[in-house]
Design an enzyme around this catalytic site. Structure first.
Site, PDB file in Angstrom:
ATOM      1  N   HIS A 137     161.499  -5.905 122.140  1.00  0.00           N
ATOM      2  CA  HIS A 137     161.420  -7.352 121.945  1.00  0.00           C
ATOM      3  C   HIS A 137     162.548  -8.066 122.679  1.00  0.00           C
ATOM      4  O   HIS A 137     162.540  -9.293 122.784  1.00  0.00           O
ATOM      5  CB  HIS A 137     161.469  -7.680 120.453  1.00  0.00           C
ATOM      6  CG  HIS A 137     160.637  -8.865 120.066  1.00  0.00           C
ATOM      7  ND1 HIS A 137     160.323  -9.874 120.948  1.00  0.00           N
ATOM      8  CD2 HIS A 137     160.059  -9.217 118.882  1.00  0.00           C
ATOM      9  CE1 HIS A 137     159.585 -10.784 120.324  1.00  0.00           C
ATOM     10  NE2 HIS A 137     159.411 -10.413 119.085  1.00  0.00           N
ATOM     11  N   ASP A 196     140.578  -1.530 128.906  1.00  0.00           N
ATOM     12  CA  ASP A 196     139.738  -0.381 129.258  1.00  0.00           C
ATOM     13  C   ASP A 196     140.429   0.425 130.355  1.00  0.00           C
ATOM     14  O   ASP A 196     140.591  -0.041 131.480  1.00  0.00           O
ATOM     15  CB  ASP A 196     138.369  -0.882 129.732  1.00  0.00           C
ATOM     16  CG  ASP A 196     137.392   0.246 130.030  1.00  0.00           C
ATOM     17  OD1 ASP A 196     137.802   1.425 130.009  1.00  0.00           O
ATOM     18  OD2 ASP A 196     136.216  -0.061 130.292  1.00  0.00           O
TER      19      ASP A 196
END
EC number: 2.3.1.323
Length: 421
Positions: free
Chosen positions: A160, A362
């Site tokens: 982060h 994908d």
């Protein structure tokens, strides 16, 4: 019971081309510097596609090869973070773990035990775990877990300190496109954040102090319930009629937080909802969505009246409207939301991952059937995510265990009980 897992290998994936000397240091922006030291975790579960000719070894090789290639553009992710100031883009490499899971994918994603999801990650993303303190300098790590049925879980932890949720989505989209050898691949920009929000000298990283007895549960609002909630606003004031579904769900959950807090504590503090806001489109001129880093701030709404969730939608919209040019200019001067959070208040935090396209990722063997995060050891925190068909919404709610049990029956009646856990 968590399925048995066997680690098969661990290696470091380096960029396929060395990072030029001119790019060896990536400075953090001050928006990065004020972030807690932790990682953003995401887990993508993929079924075994019968029409895919790739076996486990081939999939693994494709993932490693494409990761190495994409790291030439996302070079800070292969470096190491220096305390709270910069990233040494030294091509040290991304930890890449492979594991075998002695169970079926269907068992892992049915009635998900959220506390068991960390095993699909390369390491514990938040402070509190045995190894969490050893991984603070690692920007990115990946774990591939293969099930007996041929299904796969891809767990990713991104620091982060150098990325928000949109940055994570940008990286994953570029990785999947590279894995499929596409030519139209989004190019990241790592310079805009530190240029427009310059780092501050000697600013210590805020310490992540885990709350105790925290549980996280996933609640699902299906399409029909979301439409019903929106219909309830039809008779409300004009300014809230056209509210987004994210604002509506935040208002519904905020109302629950308020009721639980008042029932448990006799507090006179302000009751505040903090919404994470993407600043890229609010910059002048706008940043590209591929700008990397924490290009975000928080919008704060105070509950003045809360007889019903509809009373809270207006303050939420007003708080977002305040994130304008003048607000951005103040941020650029070094003013941060931490100044506001120092005031006495009961704070409830919300972050939306909706419409970030995680269900479209994908790698060449189909799209994920489930996208998950993991338990955050911090109370009164909510992540909103799309459902698989994207017409519903998941709310991953982190609360003190005793307060979770105080959620009202009216709230629970809004949920798809087949998916809440």
């Amino acid at each position: 019971m968590a399925p048995q897992m066997q680690i098969l290998s661990e290696e470091l994936i380096q960029p396929s081309s060395p990072t030029p000397q001119t790019l060896k240091t990536h400075k953090l922006s001050h928006l990065d510097q004020v972030l807690l030291t932790c990682h953003i975790p995401i887990i993508l579960f993929y079924p075994n596609q019968l029409d895919s000719n790739l076996d486990r070894a081939q999939r693994s090789e494709n993932l490693k090869r494409s990761l190495s290639t994409v790291l030439t553009q996302f070079y800070p992710l292969a470096g190491r973070i220096n305390i709270n100031s910069s990233v040494d883009c030294n091509d040290s490499g991304v930890p890449f773990l492979e594991a075998r899971v002695h169970s079926q994918l269907s068992e892992a994603i049915k009635n998900v035990a959220i506390d068991e999801l960390n095993q699909y990650l390369p390491f514990q993303p938040y402070p509190g775990g045995e190894e969490s303190g050893l991984k603070k300098d690692i920007p990115l790590a990946v774990k591939i877990s293969c099930f007996e049925c041929g299904g796969t879980a891809i767990g990713v932890c991104i620091s982060h300190k150098i990325a928000d949720a949109l940055s994570l989505a940008t990286f994953l989209n570029s990785w999947t496109a590279t894995c499929q050898e596409e030519t139209d691949i989004v190019q990241p920009n790592f310079d805009l954040g530190s240029h427009h929000f310059p780092p501050m000298e000697s600013i210590p990283a805020p310490e992540f102090l885990p709350d105790e007895n925290i549980v996280m549960k996933r609640f699902v609002f299906d399409k029909e319930k979301l439409e019903a909630l929106k219909a309830q606003l039809a008779s409300s004031a004009t300014e809230v009629k056209n509210s987004s579904r994210v604002q509506i769900v935040i208002a519904v959950i905020w109302k629950q937080f308020i009721d639980v807090t008042r029932a448990k504590f006799d507090t006179k503090n302000k009751l505040v909802a903090a919404q994470a806001v993407n600043l890229r489109s609010r910059m002048n001129p706008p940043f590209p969505q591929s700008a990397m880093g924490n290009i975000a701030t928080m919008a704060y709404a105070v509950a003045e009246e809360d007889k019903d969730f509809s009373d809270l939608v207006g303050p939420l919209k007003t708080s977002l409207a305040k994130i304008d040019d003048e607000h951005v200019k103040e941020l650029q001067k070094g003013v941060t939301y931490l100044d506001y959070e120092a005031e006495p208040q009961e704070l409830f935090s919300f972050s939306s991952w909706c419409r970030l396209g995680f269900y479209d990722l994908d790698f060449g063997w189909g799209k994920p059937v489930s996208v998950c995060t993991t338990t955050v050891p911090m109370k009164n925190l909510v992540y909103l995510m799309d459902t698989r068909n994207e017409d519903g919404m998941e709310a991953w709610i982190s609360m003190a265990e005793d307060e979770m049990s105080m959620l009202s029956s009216d709230f629970l009646s809004l949920l798809d009980t087949d998916f809440s856990n």
